[in-house]
Design an enzyme around this catalytic site. Sequence first.
Site, mmCIF file in Angstrom:
data_model
loop_
_atom_site.group_PDB
_atom_site.id
_atom_site.type_symbol
_atom_site.label_atom_id
_atom_site.label_comp_id
_atom_site.label_asym_id
_atom_site.label_seq_id
_atom_site.Cartn_x
_atom_site.Cartn_y
_atom_site.Cartn_z
ATOM 1 N N HIS A 113 5.567 -7.099 2.153
ATOM 2 C CA HIS A 113 4.726 -5.983 2.573
ATOM 3 C C HIS A 113 3.256 -6.296 2.306
ATOM 4 C CE1 HIS A 113 8.467 -3.635 2.681
ATOM 5 N NE2 HIS A 113 7.801 -2.799 3.452
ATOM 6 N N LYS B 96 0.668 -1.908 -0.806
ATOM 7 C CA LYS B 96 1.895 -1.189 -1.155
ATOM 8 C C LYS B 96 2.066 -1.167 -2.667
ATOM 9 C CE LYS B 96 6.806 -0.817 -0.004
ATOM 10 N NZ LYS B 96 6.671 0.624 0.295
#
Length: 219
Positions: free
Chosen positions: A133, A137
């Site tokens: 990600h 995040k």
Amino acid sequence: MKIAILGYGKMGQAIEKIAMQRGHEIILKINSQNPAETADFSSIEVAIDFSTPKTAFNNIRIALQNGVPVVSGTTAWLEKQKKAEQIAVKNNTAFMYASNFSIGVNLFFELNKKLDQLMSKHEQYEATIKEIHHVHKLDAPSGTAITLAKDMQKEINIKSERKGEFPGIHIITYKSDIDSIEIKHEAHKRKGFALGAVLAAEWIKDKKGVFKISDMLKL
């Protein structure tokens, strides 16, 4: 629909754009400058939560106590999920949590379950999950990876990477000494997550109770 967005980061902004394209109104945006405690929920028909792990439960609680149905995609707060569900029932409204609202990811969940049923009979394969990600995040492993792991019978090693601006990549690999089997889901943009959340909000608007995204998708 008249919508409240709980958490106005990148996902909240993507949800706003899609919701308005679909003819809905964004009446309320909850963030650090406009906390839920002082907000007016009286005209809100549904709330969509993509806030932070620290603020999610409080935002969800306040919306539910005002009788507003909530769909939540925030991860890493789930020790209080059961309490949120109880608040929804007590206030005669609705709640849905999903670790990922993408239609493609939820199809991937089902594919993972079916593959796991086949692979659980073959002990020579070691299973791993790798998720990648963007650097912004906050949680690792991702809620999606945790959901994938919970649906698998084998003991799973989850590897997490945070780099660049990747919306989300999840790879499940079964490896033995002689071969490997792999399935992968790669999100190209946040639009898929945002669209799924808006579709869930449309679906849950007049319902009462606790739901999963599989109820909406009839998986």
